[in-house]
Design an enzyme around this catalytic site. Structure first.
Site, short mmCIF file in Angstrom:
data_model
loop_
_atom_site.label_atom_id
_atom_site.label_comp_id
_atom_site.label_asym_id
_atom_site.label_seq_id
_atom_site.Cartn_x
_atom_site.Cartn_y
_atom_site.Cartn_z
N HIS A 29 0.84 -1.20 0.00
CA HIS A 29 0.00 0.00 0.00
C HIS A 29 0.88 1.26 0.00
O HIS A 29 0.61 2.22 -0.74
CB HIS A 29 -0.87 0.06 1.27
CG HIS A 29 -1.90 -1.02 1.40
ND1 HIS A 29 -1.97 -1.84 2.51
CD2 HIS A 29 -2.92 -1.41 0.59
CE1 HIS A 29 -2.98 -2.67 2.38
NE2 HIS A 29 -3.58 -2.45 1.22
N LYS A 53 -16.68 -6.85 6.87
CA LYS A 53 -15.40 -7.54 6.62
C LYS A 53 -14.76 -8.04 7.92
O LYS A 53 -13.72 -8.66 7.88
CB LYS A 53 -14.43 -6.60 5.88
CG LYS A 53 -14.70 -6.54 4.40
CD LYS A 53 -13.49 -6.09 3.62
CE LYS A 53 -13.69 -6.27 2.14
NZ LYS A 53 -12.58 -5.72 1.35
N ARG A 102 -2.48 -6.27 -8.02
CA ARG A 102 -1.38 -7.22 -7.78
C ARG A 102 -1.32 -8.31 -8.83
O ARG A 102 -0.28 -8.72 -9.26
CB ARG A 102 -1.53 -7.87 -6.40
CG ARG A 102 -1.03 -7.02 -5.29
CD ARG A 102 -1.66 -7.42 -4.00
NE ARG A 102 -3.09 -7.21 -4.06
CZ ARG A 102 -3.91 -7.40 -3.04
NH1 ARG A 102 -3.44 -7.85 -1.91
NH2 ARG A 102 -5.18 -7.15 -3.16
N SER A 140 -3.00 -7.77 3.04
CA SER A 140 -3.28 -7.64 4.47
C SER A 140 -3.70 -8.99 5.05
O SER A 140 -3.34 -9.35 6.16
CB SER A 140 -4.39 -6.61 4.71
OG SER A 140 -4.00 -5.37 4.21
P1 ADP Z 1 -9.96 -3.39 -0.02
O1 ADP Z 1 -10.65 -4.17 1.06
O2 ADP Z 1 -10.67 -2.13 -0.39
O3 ADP Z 1 -9.55 -4.20 -1.23
P2 ADP Z 1 -7.18 -3.38 0.78
O4 ADP Z 1 -6.61 -2.68 1.96
O5 ADP Z 1 -7.08 -4.86 0.74
O6 ADP Z 1 -8.66 -2.85 0.70
O7 ADP Z 1 -6.51 -2.82 -0.54
C1 ADP Z 1 -6.62 -1.47 -0.92
C2 ADP Z 1 -6.06 -1.31 -2.31
O8 ADP Z 1 -4.67 -1.57 -2.27
C3 ADP Z 1 -6.64 -2.28 -3.34
O9 ADP Z 1 -6.74 -1.61 -4.58
C4 ADP Z 1 -5.61 -3.37 -3.42
O10 ADP Z 1 -5.61 -4.03 -4.66
C5 ADP Z 1 -4.33 -2.57 -3.21
N1 ADP Z 1 -3.24 -3.38 -2.69
C6 ADP Z 1 -3.24 -4.19 -1.62
N2 ADP Z 1 -2.05 -4.79 -1.43
C7 ADP Z 1 -1.25 -4.34 -2.44
C8 ADP Z 1 0.09 -4.61 -2.84
N3 ADP Z 1 0.87 -5.47 -2.19
N4 ADP Z 1 0.58 -3.96 -3.94
C9 ADP Z 1 -0.23 -3.11 -4.62
N5 ADP Z 1 -1.51 -2.82 -4.31
C10 ADP Z 1 -2.02 -3.42 -3.23
#
Ligand code: ADP
Length: 183
Positions: A29, A53, A102, A140
């Site tokens: 992130h 969630k 990803r 996450s």
């Molecule tokens: P959500 O529940 O909205 O998907 P996340 O916190 O899982 O929230 O992810 C937020 C954003 O960050 C999403 O667009 C996700 O694809 C992106 N994201 C999560 N991990 C990574 C990573 N390792 N590299 C790039 N983008 C990421």
């Protein structure tokens, strides 16, 4: 639009909203935010309050962690929101939603969400940034799974996050040689 209003608009600069659960925030992130700052004047990291969630960290805990991580980066604003993302974005001066990708598996969900948001507000665009090759496997969810079992997540999340995970899972400090195979 009056001349004075136009000038005001210009001064606000380019703003992007990076919404997500961030439960917890990872270097994946953070990398997206840092790269977005090369394109936008301001990035608003917006923590989604999504009780469905069943997050590990409360919205406030997630917001505080992210705030601490970006405390020296004034053009990163940390906020949280409830309800529809488009309604939240409308209250800000952002025109762009930022999301990370990803793998192709992210694409379908993201494509549907972006299309839905666009249909709810035609002035909004979603910008996708590819993950950094070092973090494509970082999510996450997997961070929580590994941390819960006492695995090392250092290097994938900031130290503060690693500490908060240990506190949450009430993990004992790891002994160097817990089963004594070196005896
Ligand atoms: P959500 O529940 O909205 O998907 P996340 O916190 O899982 O929230 O992810 C937020 C954003 O960050 C999403 O667009 C996700 O694809 C992106 N994201 C999560 N991990 C990574 C990573 N390792 N590299 C790039 N983008 C990421």
């Amino acid at each position: 639009m009056k001349k004075s209003e136009k000038r005001e608009d210009k001064n606000m600069g380019k703003v992007a909203i990076y919404p997500g659960s961030f439960d917890p925030i990872t270097y994946g992130h953070i990398d997206i935010v840092e790269r977005a700052l090369e394109i936008f004047d301001k990035v608003i990291v917006a923590v989604a309050h999504n009780a469905e969630k069943r997050p590990l960290f409360t919205t406030e805990e997630r917001r505080k962690i992210i705030k601490a991580i970006f405390k020296d980066t004034p053009n990163v604003i940390v906020d949280s929101f409830k309800g529809l993302l488009v309604d939240y974005v409308a209250k800000t001066n952002a025109k762009v939603i930022l999301r990370g990708l990803r793998a192709t598996s992210d694409f379908e969900y993201e494509f549907h969400m972006a299309s839905m948001n666009r249909s709810l507000n035609t002035h909004l665009d979603t910008l996708f940034m590819m993950t950094n090759k070092d973090y494509f496997f970082v999510s996450s969810r997997t961070i929580k799974e590994v941390a819960k079992l006492g695995g090392a997540v250092e290097g994938l999340v900031p130290d503060l996050v690693a500490r908060r995970l240990k506190e949450k899972f009430k993990l004992p400090v790891r002994k160097k040689n817990p089963i004594g195979w070196d005896d």
